[in-house]
Design a protein around this motif. Structure first.
Motif, PDB file in Angstrom:
ATOM      1  N   PHE A   1      46.798  26.273  17.820  1.00 15.56           N
ATOM      2  CA  PHE A   1      47.055  27.715  17.726  1.00 15.56           C
ATOM      3  C   PHE A   1      47.609  28.215  19.046  1.00 15.56           C
ATOM      4  CE2 PHE A   1      43.826  26.657  14.729  1.00 15.56           C
ATOM      5  CZ  PHE A   1      43.948  27.549  13.669  1.00 15.56           C
ATOM      6  N   TYR A   2      48.517  29.199  18.964  1.00 15.24           N
ATOM      7  CA  TYR A   2      48.834  30.005  20.139  1.00 15.24           C
ATOM      8  C   TYR A   2      48.182  31.348  19.877  1.00 15.24           C
ATOM      9  CZ  TYR A   2      52.223  26.685  22.049  1.00 15.24           C
ATOM     10  OH  TYR A   2      52.828  25.579  22.602  1.00 15.24           O
ATOM     11  N   GLY A   3      47.158  31.676  20.608  1.00 14.54           N
ATOM     12  CA  GLY A   3      46.364  32.859  20.283  1.00 14.54           C
ATOM     13  C   GLY A   3      45.726  32.619  18.926  1.00 14.54           C
ATOM     14  N   ARG A   4      45.989  33.544  18.004  1.00 21.40           N
ATOM     15  CA  ARG A   4      45.414  33.356  16.665  1.00 21.40           C
ATOM     16  C   ARG A   4      46.408  32.728  15.711  1.00 21.40           C
ATOM     17  NH1 ARG A   4      42.247  38.602  15.082  1.00 21.40           N
ATOM     18  NH2 ARG A   4      40.470  38.453  16.477  1.00 21.40           N
ATOM     19  N   ARG A   5      47.641  32.567  16.182  1.00 22.37           N
ATOM     20  CA  ARG A   5      48.704  32.109  15.292  1.00 22.37           C
ATOM     21  C   ARG A   5      48.696  30.587  15.157  1.00 22.37           C
ATOM     22  NH1 ARG A   5      54.634  32.404  16.941  1.00 22.37           N
ATOM     23  NH2 ARG A   5      55.569  31.386  15.144  1.00 22.37           N
ATOM     24  N   PRO A   6      48.513  30.096  13.933  1.00 21.92           N
ATOM     25  CA  PRO A   6      48.530  28.637  13.776  1.00 21.92           C
ATOM     26  C   PRO A   6      49.964  28.107  13.856  1.00 21.92           C
ATOM     27  CG  PRO A   6      48.197  29.708  11.643  1.00 21.92           C
ATOM     28  CD  PRO A   6      48.300  30.802  12.665  1.00 21.92           C
ATOM     29  N   ILE A   7      50.174  27.082  14.655  1.00 21.04           N
ATOM     30  CA  ILE A   7      51.517  26.466  14.770  1.00 21.04           C
ATOM     31  C   ILE A   7      51.493  25.110  14.058  1.00 21.04           C
ATOM     32  CG2 ILE A   7      53.310  25.688  16.370  1.00 21.04           C
ATOM     33  CD1 ILE A   7      52.764  28.695  16.576  1.00 21.04           C
ATOM     34  N   ILE A   8      50.469  24.327  14.318  1.00 16.11           N
ATOM     35  CA  ILE A   8      50.275  23.046  13.620  1.00 16.11           C
ATOM     36  C   ILE A   8      49.003  23.201  12.789  1.00 16.11           C
ATOM     37  CG2 ILE A   8      49.828  20.567  13.926  1.00 16.11           C
ATOM     38  CD1 ILE A   8      52.487  21.288  15.139  1.00 16.11           C
TER      39      ILE A   8
ATOM     40  N   GLY B   1      63.003  17.805  13.396  1.00 13.51           N
ATOM     41  CA  GLY B   1      62.729  19.010  12.630  1.00 13.51           C
ATOM     42  C   GLY B   1      63.485  20.178  13.226  1.00 13.51           C
ATOM     43  N   PRO B   2      63.602  21.273  12.477  1.00 11.12           N
ATOM     44  CA  PRO B   2      64.379  22.418  12.939  1.00 11.12           C
ATOM     45  C   PRO B   2      63.758  23.087  14.171  1.00 11.12           C
ATOM     46  CG  PRO B   2      63.743  22.660  10.627  1.00 11.12           C
ATOM     47  CD  PRO B   2      63.012  21.480  11.157  1.00 11.12           C
ATOM     48  N   ASN B   3      64.505  23.965  14.791  1.00 12.59           N
ATOM     49  CA  ASN B   3      63.981  24.760  15.900  1.00 12.59           C
ATOM     50  C   ASN B   3      62.718  25.485  15.445  1.00 12.59           C
ATOM     51  OD1 ASN B   3      67.374  25.513  16.662  1.00 12.59           O
ATOM     52  ND2 ASN B   3      66.025  24.295  17.938  1.00 12.59           N
ATOM     53  N   ALA B   4      61.777  25.570  16.341  1.00 13.00           N
ATOM     54  CA  ALA B   4      60.510  26.294  16.116  1.00 13.00           C
ATOM     55  C   ALA B   4      59.599  25.636  15.071  1.00 13.00           C
ATOM     56  CB  ALA B   4      60.757  27.754  15.744  1.00 13.00           C
ATOM     57  N   ALA B   5      59.893  24.379  14.704  1.00 12.98           N
ATOM     58  CA  ALA B   5      59.049  23.682  13.715  1.00 12.98           C
ATOM     59  C   ALA B   5      57.667  23.350  14.283  1.00 12.98           C
ATOM     60  CB  ALA B   5      59.742  22.403  13.265  1.00 12.98           C
ATOM     61  N   GLY B   6      57.581  23.260  15.620  1.00 15.83           N
ATOM     62  CA  GLY B   6      56.295  22.919  16.237  1.00 15.83           C
ATOM     63  C   GLY B   6      56.308  21.562  16.935  1.00 15.83           C
ATOM     64  N   LYS B   7      57.486  20.992  17.163  1.00 18.37           N
ATOM     65  CA  LYS B   7      57.589  19.657  17.772  1.00 18.37           C
ATOM     66  C   LYS B   7      57.028  19.646  19.196  1.00 18.37           C
ATOM     67  CE  LYS B   7      62.056  19.626  17.268  1.00 18.37           C
ATOM     68  NZ  LYS B   7      62.178  21.023  16.739  1.00 18.37           N
ATOM     69  N   THR B   8      57.496  20.599  20.011  1.00 19.32           N
ATOM     70  CA  THR B   8      57.011  20.662  21.388  1.00 19.32           C
ATOM     71  C   THR B   8      55.513  20.957  21.413  1.00 19.32           C
ATOM     72  OG1 THR B   8      59.156  21.316  22.274  1.00 19.32           O
ATOM     73  CG2 THR B   8      57.228  21.959  23.573  1.00 19.32           C
ATOM     74  N   THR B   9      55.088  21.838  20.523  1.00 19.54           N
ATOM     75  CA  THR B   9      53.662  22.185  20.462  1.00 19.54           C
ATOM     76  C   THR B   9      52.826  20.948  20.136  1.00 19.54           C
ATOM     77  OG1 THR B   9      54.292  24.382  19.695  1.00 19.54           O
ATOM     78  CG2 THR B   9      51.990  23.742  19.371  1.00 19.54           C
ATOM     79  N   LEU B  10      53.299  20.142  19.187  1.00 19.86           N
ATOM     80  CA  LEU B  10      52.567  18.922  18.828  1.00 19.86           C
ATOM     81  C   LEU B  10      52.515  17.959  20.016  1.00 19.86           C
ATOM     82  CD1 LEU B  10      51.107  17.090  16.866  1.00 19.86           C
ATOM     83  CD2 LEU B  10      53.310  16.383  15.921  1.00 19.86           C
TER      84      LEU B  10
ATOM     85  N   PRO C   1      58.435  17.055  29.682  1.00 18.82           N
ATOM     86  CA  PRO C   1      58.709  18.309  28.978  1.00 18.82           C
ATOM     87  C   PRO C   1      60.196  18.540  28.717  1.00 18.82           C
ATOM     88  CG  PRO C   1      57.999  18.730  31.236  1.00 18.82           C
ATOM     89  CD  PRO C   1      57.958  17.245  31.045  1.00 18.82           C
ATOM     90  N   GLN C   2      60.429  19.454  27.781  1.00 21.15           N
ATOM     91  CA  GLN C   2      61.798  19.819  27.380  1.00 21.15           C
ATOM     92  C   GLN C   2      62.509  20.560  28.524  1.00 21.15           C
ATOM     93  OE1 GLN C   2      61.518  22.023  23.729  1.00 21.15           O
ATOM     94  NE2 GLN C   2      63.720  22.149  23.429  1.00 21.15           N
ATOM     95  N   ALA C   3      61.795  21.485  29.168  1.00 22.87           N
ATOM     96  CA  ALA C   3      62.364  22.219  30.301  1.00 22.87           C
ATOM     97  C   ALA C   3      61.859  21.562  31.578  1.00 22.87           C
ATOM     98  CB  ALA C   3      61.914  23.669  30.257  1.00 22.87           C
TER      99      ALA C   3
ATOM    100  N   ASP D   1      60.178  14.830  25.245  1.00 21.94           N
ATOM    101  CA  ASP D   1      60.673  15.985  24.492  1.00 21.94           C
ATOM    102  C   ASP D   1      62.164  16.174  24.768  1.00 21.94           C
ATOM    103  OD1 ASP D   1      60.864  18.232  22.949  1.00 21.94           O
ATOM    104  OD2 ASP D   1      59.243  19.320  23.935  1.00 21.94           O
ATOM    105  N   GLU D   2      62.997  15.785  23.834  1.00 16.46           N
ATOM    106  CA  GLU D   2      64.458  15.887  23.941  1.00 16.46           C
ATOM    107  C   GLU D   2      64.976  15.334  25.275  1.00 16.46           C
ATOM    108  OE1 GLU D   2      66.343  19.416  22.536  1.00 16.46           O
ATOM    109  OE2 GLU D   2      64.536  20.111  21.509  1.00 16.46           O
ATOM    110  N   PRO D   3      64.671  14.060  25.571  1.00 12.35           N
ATOM    111  CA  PRO D   3      65.023  13.513  26.884  1.00 12.35           C
ATOM    112  C   PRO D   3      66.519  13.277  27.070  1.00 12.35           C
ATOM    113  CG  PRO D   3      64.185  11.763  25.495  1.00 12.35           C
ATOM    114  CD  PRO D   3      64.011  13.046  24.728  1.00 12.35           C
TER     115      PRO D   3
ATOM    116  N   LEU E   1      63.844  14.466  19.070  1.00 11.73           N
ATOM    117  CA  LEU E   1      65.298  14.401  19.115  1.00 11.73           C
ATOM    118  C   LEU E   1      65.893  15.379  18.115  1.00 11.73           C
ATOM    119  CD1 LEU E   1      65.810  10.503  19.057  1.00 11.73           C
ATOM    120  CD2 LEU E   1      66.246  11.982  21.019  1.00 11.73           C
ATOM    121  N   HIS E   2      67.064  15.935  18.458  1.00 13.83           N
ATOM    122  CA  HIS E   2      67.804  16.710  17.449  1.00 13.83           C
ATOM    123  C   HIS E   2      68.921  15.867  16.834  1.00 13.83           C
ATOM    124  CE1 HIS E   2      65.917  20.581  17.390  1.00 13.83           C
ATOM    125  NE2 HIS E   2      65.926  20.645  18.706  1.00 13.83           N
ATOM    126  N   ASP E   3      69.296  14.788  17.530  1.00  6.55           N
ATOM    127  CA  ASP E   3      70.354  13.918  17.017  1.00  6.55           C
ATOM    128  C   ASP E   3      69.729  12.938  16.016  1.00  6.55           C
ATOM    129  OD1 ASP E   3      72.223  11.881  16.579  1.00  6.55           O
ATOM    130  OD2 ASP E   3      73.103  12.136  18.577  1.00  6.55           O
TER     131      ASP E   3
END
Ligand SMILES: Nc1ncnc2c1ncn2[C@@H]1O[C@H](COP(=O)(O)OP(=O)(O)OP(=O)(O)O)[C@@H](O)[C@H]1O
Ligand SMILES: [Mg+2]
Length: 267
Positions: free
Chosen positions: A13-20, A38-47, A91-93, A172-174, A205-207
């Protein structure tokens, strides 16, 4: 026996919002590379961050090691320092505005990860240099991290992850900032290291074609749940691409037999 990573009923969760939500996977085996797509905002980085112990997670993440297969190590709730002994996360960034050279940064990554193992200075230096050489950035050794291009910085960061020789390597997206030569080089090296050292590698990966070529297993994430999971040819299908990515696409082998994704249009 190669190490295994098992995820059971994982929620983040981020706060109360479930991501995974309540995510379980059959064991991820060391020695091969698993792609998380998976698409943007799917939760890959969070996982990945949950696997790295950087965000609190409910459920179970267990590492069944080579040393004691009968005693799996529960990673959820483990102190960060102990967690980092087994799991390395790139990390991605990349926050790399530090005044270290590429070589110093690689060496310090190795020393901090291996505080429990006695490594002579010359041994550690040799290992850092070998890692830089395998990534093709030995000529950047003396350059400051703050003087590098985006792609060079990504390679330097990857060197810091690889030199640690973790049991679990999370990337994460190396290759997102790399030219095609360096993309290939990095994917080949990651696959080689996974095999040589029986490392568990999970790579975002996005590719999709790149994932299909270098990864034995593809996990597709959509809105925090697993939309497909299996061998590349099982997971990457026109139906999955339509449902998850909202594109009309063909999945065809190239003349060398590698799976290609040709997108005809966004649905
Ligand atoms: N620190 C945060 N606080 C609150 N919400 C967050 C935070 N980080 C990410 N999110 C949200 O969580 C969801 C999943 O984000 P995540 O970064 O895991 O996606 P992703 O699959 O890695 O996407 P991308 O392909 O764009 O990198 C998104 O809706 C995002 O807005
Ligand atoms: Mg991400």
């Amino acid at each position: 026996m190669a190490p295994l990573l098992t995820l059971d009923g994982l929620s983040v969760f981020y706060g109360r919002r479930p991501i995974i939500e309540n995510l379980s996977l059959t064991p991820i085996t060391g020695g091969g590379v698993t792609a998380l797509i998976g698409p943007n905002a799917a939760g890959k980085t969070t996982l990945l961050r949950a696997l790295a112990g950087l965000v609190p997670a409910k459920g179970s993440i267990r590492l069944v090691g080579m040393a004691s297969p009968a005693h799996p190590l529960e990673l959820t709730g483990l102190p960060v320092s102990q967690h980092a002994r087994h799991v390395t996360y790139m990390p991605q960034a990349l926050p790399q505005r530090v005044a270290l050279t590429v070589f110093e940064a690689t060496l310090s990554a190795l020393m901090s990860a291996r505080s429990d193992v006695v490594l002579s200075t010359s041994e550690a230096q040799a290992r850092a240099l070998e890692t830089l050489e395998r990534l093709g950035i030995l000529d950047l050794s003396r350059r400051g991290l703050d003087e590098l291009s985006g792609g060079q910085r990504q390679l330097a960061s990857l060197a810091q992850s690889l030199v640690r020789e973790p049991t679990v390597l999370l990337l994460d997206e190396p290759t997102s900032a790399l030219d095609i030569h360096h993309q290939m080089r990095v994917m080949q090296l990651v696959a080689e290291l996974a095999r040589e050292r029986s490392i568990i590698v999970v790579i975002v990966l996005h590719d999709i074609a790149q994932a299909a070529r270098y990864c034995q297993r593809i996990v597709v994430l959509e809105h925090g749940v697993v939309a497909a999971d299996g061998l590349p040819e099982q997971a990457i299908t026109p139906q999955m691409l339509a449902r998850v990515y909202k594109v009309e696409a063909r999945v065809e082998p190239c003349s060398q037999g590698f799976l290609q994704v040709i997108v005809d249009r966004a649905a």
